[in-house]
Design an enzyme around this catalytic site. Structure first.
Site, PDB file in Angstrom:
ATOM      1  N   LEU A 203      14.078  -2.760  13.656  1.00 47.59           N
ATOM      2  CA  LEU A 203      13.120  -3.333  12.817  1.00 47.59           C
ATOM      3  C   LEU A 203      11.788  -2.339  12.787  1.00 47.59           C
ATOM      4  CD1 LEU A 203      12.709  -6.723  14.808  1.00 47.59           C
ATOM      5  CD2 LEU A 203      13.549  -6.325  12.486  1.00 47.59           C
ATOM      6  N   HIS A 204      11.799  -1.716  11.471  1.00 46.81           N
ATOM      7  CA  HIS A 204      10.822  -1.052  11.252  1.00 46.81           C
ATOM      8  C   HIS A 204      10.059  -1.583   9.339  1.00 46.81           C
ATOM      9  CE1 HIS A 204      13.924   0.481   8.505  1.00 46.81           C
ATOM     10  NE2 HIS A 204      12.544   1.211   7.966  1.00 46.81           N
ATOM     11  N   ARG A 205      10.729  -2.298   9.201  1.00 46.51           N
ATOM     12  CA  ARG A 205       9.861  -2.020   7.837  1.00 46.51           C
ATOM     13  C   ARG A 205       8.201  -2.986   7.764  1.00 46.51           C
ATOM     14  NH1 ARG A 205      12.726  -0.824   3.850  1.00 46.51           N
ATOM     15  NH2 ARG A 205      14.673  -0.328   4.629  1.00 46.51           N
ATOM     16  N   ASP A 278      16.536  -4.797   9.928  1.00 46.71           N
ATOM     17  CA  ASP A 278      16.569  -4.861   8.953  1.00 46.71           C
ATOM     18  C   ASP A 278      16.451  -2.874   7.697  1.00 46.71           C
ATOM     19  OD1 ASP A 278      13.943  -3.443   9.748  1.00 46.71           O
ATOM     20  OD2 ASP A 278      12.024  -4.046   9.690  1.00 46.71           O
TER      21      ASP A 278
END
Ligand code: UD1
Length: 359
Positions: A203-205, A278
Site C-alpha cells: 500500500l502506498h497511494r 493499491d
C-alpha cells in the site's frame, strides 16, 4: 540512432530495462538518466543491481517534495542534460512525475518523445498519475500501448492513429526473463522469513495511506485477516514515515518488512496465496502469475487485469475485502491470465519500431 531513457521511480526500472537491452542488441547509442525521484537504496539501487541495468549516465538527484516542486526540479535539471546529449528520441515510462516532467521539457525543445505504457486511464483525475498519463500522451510522438483499451482511450482523446503502436507489456517482458531467478531466491527468502502459507500486502497511494480515516480501518481489517493467513507487508518509506507507531502495534501475524528487491518481490507474489495492493503494476504481475489480487482502489487503469486476469476491485469496502480474501483462500487457484501480446517480446517490438524512425 541515439535514445535517451528517463527513469526516476521504482516502477520505471523494470520497464526501461528490457527496452534498453533490445535497443542495445540493435546497436543503438543510449543514454540513461535517473532523476532521483526515488533515492533510498531499497527503492532504487537494488533494482539497478537486480535487473542488470547499467549505472545511470546522468543522475539528477531531485529527491522528494510536493508534486510541483518535484516535477519542477526534474524539469529544470533535465533541460541542460537533454540539450547536451541531443538524442533522436527521449523515452519515458509509465505515469510517475519523472515521466511527465521529461516529456514536457523534451516536447518544448522539439525533441521527439516516445511513451512506453501509454494509453492507460483510470478516468479518475484525483490520482496524480492520471494527470501525468493524460499530459504525457498528448505530448508524445510515439505511443506504445500494452493493451487494446489503451489504443481506444488514445483514439478518443484525438491522438493520431499513426503514432499509436500496440506492442504488449514491457513489465511482463522483465517478469518472464527473471522468473527463473526469482524461483531460485525463494527458498532462501522462505527460510529467512520463516514462511509457511502467506499473503502479501503493498500500500502506498496517498489516497490510502495519508488519511487516518481510511488507513486505520484498512490496517485493522488486514490485522484481523492475518489471524486466518499470516500476512507480509513490505512497507513503502512514505507509509512507514507516517504510521511507524501504529504499525508497531500490529499483531505478529501481520509482518512489517522493508521494501523488497525485484527478484524477492516477484518470488513473494508468485508464492503468496493472495495479494492485497493499491499498485498498478502488481495488478498486472499477479494476473500473469495467476495469484488472486484484491485491489484497494475504486478504479483501475488496467481493466484487462479484471477481464483477463485475477484482479478484483475492492475499493474501501472492508466487508468485501473479507469476503474476497476468504474466497481466494477457499477457491481453486485461478488460471494465470495471458492478455494478448503479454509474451515477453514487447520491448523487441518497441526497438524495431524505433529503429524504423528517421534520424
Ligand atoms: C511514486 C509514483 C507512483 C508509484 C510509486 C512506486 C508519482 C506521482 N507517483 O509514488 O505512481 O506507484 O512511486 O513506489 O510519481 N520516499 C522516500 N524514499 C524514496 C522515495 C520516496 O522516503 O526513495 C518518501 C518521501 O517521503 C516522499 C514520499 O515517499 O515524499 C513519496 O515519494 P514520491 O516519489 O513523491 O511518490 P511515491 O509515493 O513513491
Amino acid at each position: 540512432m541515439k535514445f535517451l531513457h528517463v527513469v526516476g521511480a521504482r516502477p520505471n526500472f523494470m520497464k526501461a530495462a528490457p527496452v534498453f537491452r533490445a535497443l542495445a542488441a540493435l546497436g543503438h547509442q543510449q543514454v540513461l538518466v535517473h532523476t532521483g525521484q526515488h533515492y533510498d537504496a531499497l527503492m532504487s539501487d537494488v533494482f539497478f543491481k537486480g535487473l542488470g541495468i547499467p549505472d545511470p549516465d546522468e543522475s539528477l538527484n531531485v529527491g522528494s517534495g510536493s508534486h510541483a516542486q518535484q516535477t519542477g526540479a526534474i524539469m529544470s535539471k533535465f533541460e541542460p542534460v537533454v540539450l547536451a546529449h541531443n538524442p533522436d528520441f527521449v523515452l519515458v515510462y509509465g505515469d510517475v512525475n519523472s515521466t511527465v516532467a521529461a516529456a514536457l521539457v523534451s516536447a518544448k525543445l522539439g525533441i521527439r518523445v516516445a511513451h512506453v505504457e501509454s494509453g492507460l486511464r483510470s478516468f479518475d483525475r484525483g490520482m496524480p498519475e492520471e494527470i501525468n498519463r493524460l499530459v504525457t500522451d498528448q505530448l508524445a510522438d510515439l505511443l506504445f500501448t500494452p493493451s487494446a483499451d489503451g489504443d481506444e482511450n488514445l483514439a478518443r482523446e484525438g491522438v493520431a492513429k499513426e503514432k499509436i503502436h500496440l506492442v504488449g507489456n514491457v513489465m511482463i517482458d522483465t517478469l518472464i526473463r527473471f522468473l527463473p531467478q526469482a524461483d531460485e531466491v525463494f527458498p532462501k527468502l522462505q527460510a529467512e522469513l520463516g514462511l509457511g502459507a502467506f499473503g502479501l500486502i503493498t500500500l502506498h497511494r496517498p489516497s490510502n495511506v495519508d488519511e487516518e480515516a481510511t488507513f486505520l480501518p484498512m490496517l485493522d481489517t488486514l490485522d484481523s485477516l492475518s489471524q486466518t493467513l499470516p500476512l507480509l507487508f513490505p512497507v513503502h518509506p512514505r507509509t512507514r514515515q507516517k504510521w511507524s507507531a501504529r504499525l508497531a502495534q500490529c499483531s505478529p501475524h501481520l509482518r512489517i518488512i522493508d521494501p523488497q528487491g525485484y527478484l524477492e518481490f516477484l518470488a513473494l507474489q508468485k508464492n503468496a496465496r493472495v495479494v492485497v495492493t493499491d499498485s498498478g503494476g502488481i495488478q498486472e504481475e499477479t494476473t500473469y502469475l495467476g495469484t488472486p489480487c484484491l485491489t484497494l482502489r475504486e478504479n483501475t487503469e488496467r481493466p484487462i487485469t479484471i477481464t483477463h486476469g485475477t484482479n478484483v476491485l475492492i475499493g474501501r469496502d472492508w466487508q468485501l475485502l473479507r469476503k474476497h480474501f476468504h474466497e481466494a483462500l477457499d477457491g481453486r487457484p485461478k488460471e494465470a491470465g495471458r492478455p494478448p501480446l503479454w509474451d515477453g517480446k514487447a520491448s523487441e517490438r518497441i526497438a524495431e519500431i524505433l529503429s524504423r524512425q528517421t534520424t
